[in-house]
Design an enzyme around this catalytic site. Structure first.
Site, PDB file in Angstrom:
ATOM      1  N   ALA B  13       0.817  -1.217   0.000  1.00  0.00           N
ATOM      2  CA  ALA B  13       0.000   0.000   0.000  1.00  0.00           C
ATOM      3  C   ALA B  13       0.850   1.267   0.000  1.00  0.00           C
ATOM      4  CB  ALA B  13      -0.904   0.011   1.237  1.00  0.00           C
ATOM      5  N   SER B  14       2.146   1.120   0.250  1.00  0.00           N
ATOM      6  CA  SER B  14       3.024   2.267   0.501  1.00  0.00           C
ATOM      7  C   SER B  14       3.631   2.789  -0.796  1.00  0.00           C
ATOM      8  CB  SER B  14       4.120   1.824   1.483  1.00  0.00           C
ATOM      9  OG  SER B  14       5.326   2.535   1.292  1.00  0.00           O
ATOM     10  N   ASN B  15       3.400   4.069  -1.084  1.00  0.00           N
ATOM     11  CA  ASN B  15       3.881   4.627  -2.354  1.00  0.00           C
ATOM     12  C   ASN B  15       5.402   4.708  -2.405  1.00  0.00           C
ATOM     13  OD1 ASN B  15       2.813   6.793  -0.421  1.00  0.00           O
ATOM     14  ND2 ASN B  15       4.320   7.940  -1.634  1.00  0.00           N
TER      15      ASN B  15
END
Lengths: 196, 196
Positions: B13-15
């Protein structure tokens, strides 16, 4: 053609600001618009009563592992301050007076080195006075001017400007309207500034 | 002489994990120990019920200015996800099964591109199944194994390991015991790994 410019928003208490201020104080190709400000009100608006490096213990512990490596990378001296974050109010008030003076970069660099190389209490007026004297300035006159009501109001206005620009940490750079957050983006910001 | 190694802790989920996973998936000189995990429990331990990029609006707004510049810098595609953060639980469970499989890097890269290039819902089992199928794997079998009680327990153990290692964000890299936080430190971590 106008000379490239970068605005550098920084807090003398901020360890990552230390890296950027020293890097910018060295370089000659870009006009630096120094913007000393206080992170305290920015953090307070988040509901924080201290630096996130204090409030978030794991992140804080990491920062003190990261800083020596970063200082090696940039060829800067480093000693972990015995007190963190230090009170940067007085240094910021003095720096406001120097923003358009030829001594600004040298003053900022020396205050940062006092905090992050020499472990001196930059919240102490004697420490700031010694720095001013060491660069040939009239310390008593500058300290008095720094503590004048007019100058205190200027620092409050600077804090309001920081909030209006949506700053959330330091250092933060602007090249035109483009924001870059963190010492890790200084090279990108400088490239953007010199690309025009 | 043993081959250089780096452990990469990341959340789908982490950009900023997206940047690092794609960079590491490309490179061949270092053995990558992939460590998919969930940031949710780490943030919850801080009292946060969401990503700081959502909870801190000014920081979040900045991140979406920073990401396109970063993707240009690293030569990666970018589209801001219409939902952030996406549910990464299922992708993490599947990735746990692939950690020591030859398809791991490709699977991770494709899930990241689904989220951050194609704006697909990686929380949807059909999206994950299509990715598995696209790389020639048995999607129904892997999804069933991913949702087994044993594998769910493995992800909980991974979260406990992350907390025990004092992780506070992602991506985080380890070279031996040395921790490096953030995509901005990946080059330093790789240099450290190859320096031995």
């Amino acid at each position: 053609m106008t000379a490239p410019e970068i605005a550098c928003w920084f807090d003398f208490a901020s360890n990552y600001s230390y890296l950027s201020v020293l890097r910018l104080a060295r370089q000659k190709d870009v006009i630096v618009r120094w913007k000393p400000f206080l992170l305290g009100p920015i953090f307070a608006a988040q509901g924080w009563n201290n630096s996130p490096f204090v409030l978030q213990k794991d992140k804080g512990d990491y920062v003190w592992q990261d800083m020596p490596r970063e200082c090696v990378k940039y060829g800067l001296p480093w000693r972990q301050p015995s007190e963190f974050p230090r009170r940067s109010l007085l240094a910021a008030r003095v720096a406001l007076l120097g923003e358009h003076q030829p001594w600004m970069a040298e003053f900022c660099a020396r205050v940062m080195l006092a905090n992050f190389e020499h472990d001196e209490d930059i919240g102490n007026a004697d420490v700031i006075a010694a720095i001013l004297t060491s660069i040939g300035l009239d310390a008593p006159a500058l300290l008095a001017a720094a503590q004048s009501d007019d100058n205190k109001a200027r620092l409050r206005a600077r804090s309001e400007e920081a909030a209006a620009l949506h700053l959330f940490g330091a250092p933060t750079f602007f090249v035109g309207a483009e924001m870059y957050w963190g010492n890790d983006r200084l090279s990108d910001a400088l490239s953007r500034a010199t690309r025009g």
